[in-house]
Write a protein that holds these residues in place. Structure first.
Motif, short mmCIF file in Angstrom:
data_model
loop_
_atom_site.label_atom_id
_atom_site.label_comp_id
_atom_site.label_asym_id
_atom_site.label_seq_id
_atom_site.Cartn_x
_atom_site.Cartn_y
_atom_site.Cartn_z
N LYS A 106 0.83 -1.32 0.13
CA LYS A 106 0.12 0.17 0.09
C LYS A 106 0.74 1.15 0.03
O LYS A 106 0.51 2.57 -0.39
N ASP A 107 2.07 1.00 0.39
CA ASP A 107 3.14 2.06 0.25
C ASP A 107 4.45 1.52 -0.12
O ASP A 107 4.84 0.36 -0.10
N PRO A 108 5.63 2.23 -0.28
CA PRO A 108 6.74 1.77 -0.58
C PRO A 108 7.36 0.75 0.41
O PRO A 108 8.21 -0.19 -0.13
N ILE A 109 6.82 0.78 1.70
CA ILE A 109 7.49 0.03 2.71
C ILE A 109 6.45 -1.12 3.45
O ILE A 109 6.97 -1.96 4.15
N SER A 110 5.14 -0.87 3.10
CA SER A 110 4.34 -1.60 3.60
C SER A 110 3.62 -2.71 2.89
O SER A 110 2.77 -2.62 2.16
N LEU A 111 4.35 -3.98 3.29
CA LEU A 111 3.63 -5.22 2.35
C LEU A 111 2.20 -5.79 2.90
O LEU A 111 1.84 -5.53 4.40
N VAL A 112 1.36 -6.07 2.09
CA VAL A 112 0.18 -6.75 2.53
C VAL A 112 0.24 -8.23 2.37
O VAL A 112 -0.54 -8.72 3.19
N TYR A 113 0.64 -8.64 1.39
CA TYR A 113 0.97 -10.11 1.23
C TYR A 113 1.99 -10.21 0.60
O TYR A 113 2.66 -9.31 -0.24
N GLU A 114 2.60 -11.53 0.68
CA GLU A 114 3.86 -12.05 -0.35
C GLU A 114 3.57 -13.62 -0.57
O GLU A 114 3.30 -14.09 0.18
N LYS A 115 4.23 -14.18 -1.81
CA LYS A 115 4.11 -15.35 -1.94
C LYS A 115 5.23 -15.75 -2.86
O LYS A 115 5.77 -15.04 -3.57
#
Length: 366
Positions: A106-115
């Protein structure tokens, strides 16, 4: 083959595919492991060339501890989109193992998910909104991804967490995972303009002249300049307690940075990074030749072509680089209307070595 969604001016899904080279029998050195390893990107001002570089190197922001240009990423999301998430997909091939990495931010440093998927098998997944996920990489199965982590680590990429906190067993799957994280850790993006701004590969702001001195390449740099008809006798001397590069004249010595033209300083910056390129995995040079004469631009492209194990991408407006004597149709790309395609995929005509690609480009054939 990265896919970018909703980052800056990428409102729609944008694909940059380096995995589909044509069957040209010339300039084959620009193909490595069936991927295009040297590419030049064209596009009008505002088409997205610089934002493409930032999108490709977005992955560096959360997977590495290397230099970051966070300020260049704001505003982060596309301003014409109603979506609250930027989504990415990268596809890598390491020793015939396919690694796919997907994530949303949602911004350069805030992950929401990863796979992470290796050869189609999901080996790591994490949902930051639910604070839950898993990995089945051999040697990391018992690593707790969601519990007993402090607040700071709760924001940490779980790919980075696994890579830093597990002793992975030696097997093909894990070697592919390690190759993936190592590749990202050694990506380098830099700008050819006056300031030495870069992202990835290393950390800290360095003086490029002092870097050339540290690498003990002053004489080589002097010869490099002479080949481009820039005749300075270079020496190293103390300047306010620091070793610095000077130009020697009959009546005294002058600091290199005081006498060098804008183009020569840009050339020195290029040479500084050129010394490191063979240790990088992927290099992106934005506005590569902003201060170069067209003949110099051609010579430098021919120089980087000789770096064998590094993917190198440059963006430019210089159409004098469009020739089959340097690259080939599948290595020249145009970015337009959120699409990035190589010349050979932008025309039904069968492009041959004898074609004048520059003339065709200027005539709008692509």
């Amino acid at each position: 083959m990265p896919i970018f969604l909703l980052v800056k001016n990428f409102k729609d899904t944008t694909i940059f595919d380096l995995s589909s080279p044509a069957n040209y029998e010339f300039n084959t050195e620009v193909i490595h492991n069936n991927c295009i390893s040297k590419a030049i990107i064209y596009g009008i001002n505002g088409s997205g060339k610089s934002n493409l570089a930032l999108a490709i190197f977005d992955i560096v922001l959360h997977l590495t501890d290397k230099q970051k240009l966070i300020d260049r990423y704001y505003p982060y999301l596309n301003m014409d989109s109603n979506k609250e998430l930027a989504e990415f997909e990268y596809c890598f091939n390491f020793l015939e193992n396919e690694v796919i990495y997907r994530y949303g931010k949602k911004d350069p440093i805030s992950l929401v998910y990863e796979k992470v998927l290796i050869n189609g098998k999901e080996v790591l997944s994490y949902d930051f909104s639910q604070n839950s996920g898993y990995t089945n990489l051999s040697g990391a199965e018992n690593l707790q991804l969601s519990s007993n982590l402090n607040t700071e680590n709760n924001k940490l990429s779980r790919v980075k967490y696994v890579n830093n906190n597990s002793l992975l067993k030696d097997n093909s799957e894990n070697r592919a995972f390690i190759a993936f994280t190592s590749f990202v850790d050694n990506m380098l993006m830099f700008y050819s303009l006056m300031e030495n701004r870069y992202q990835g590969f290393t950390v800290g702001i360095d003086s490029y002249t002092q870097g050339i001195i540290r690498e003990n390449k002053v004489k080589e740099f002097e010869e490099f300049l002479k080949e481009e008809e820039i005749n300075y006798q270079l020496i190293v001397s103390d300047f306010n307690g620091t070793l610095e590069l000077f130009c020697k004249f009959k009546n005294g010595n002058i600091p290199f940075l005081s006498i060098a033209s804008t183009g020569t300083r840009s050339l020195a910056l290029f040479y500084y990074w050129y010394l490191k390129m063979n240790k990088a995995s992927l290099v992106f040079i934005d506005e590569y030749d902003a201060f170069y004469h067209f003949e110099l631009s051609q010579e430098l492209i021919k120089l980087v072509k000789k770096i064998t194990n590094t993917q190198i991408i440059v963006s430019t407006h210089n159409t004098d680089l469009i020739t089959n004597d340097i690259l080939r149709p599948d290595a020249y790309f145009i970015i337009k209307n959120n699409q990035i395609k190589s010349f050979d995929k932008l025309t039904e005509k069968e492009l041959r070595r004898a074609h004048n690609l520059q003339k065709m480009y200027k005539a709008g054939a692509f």
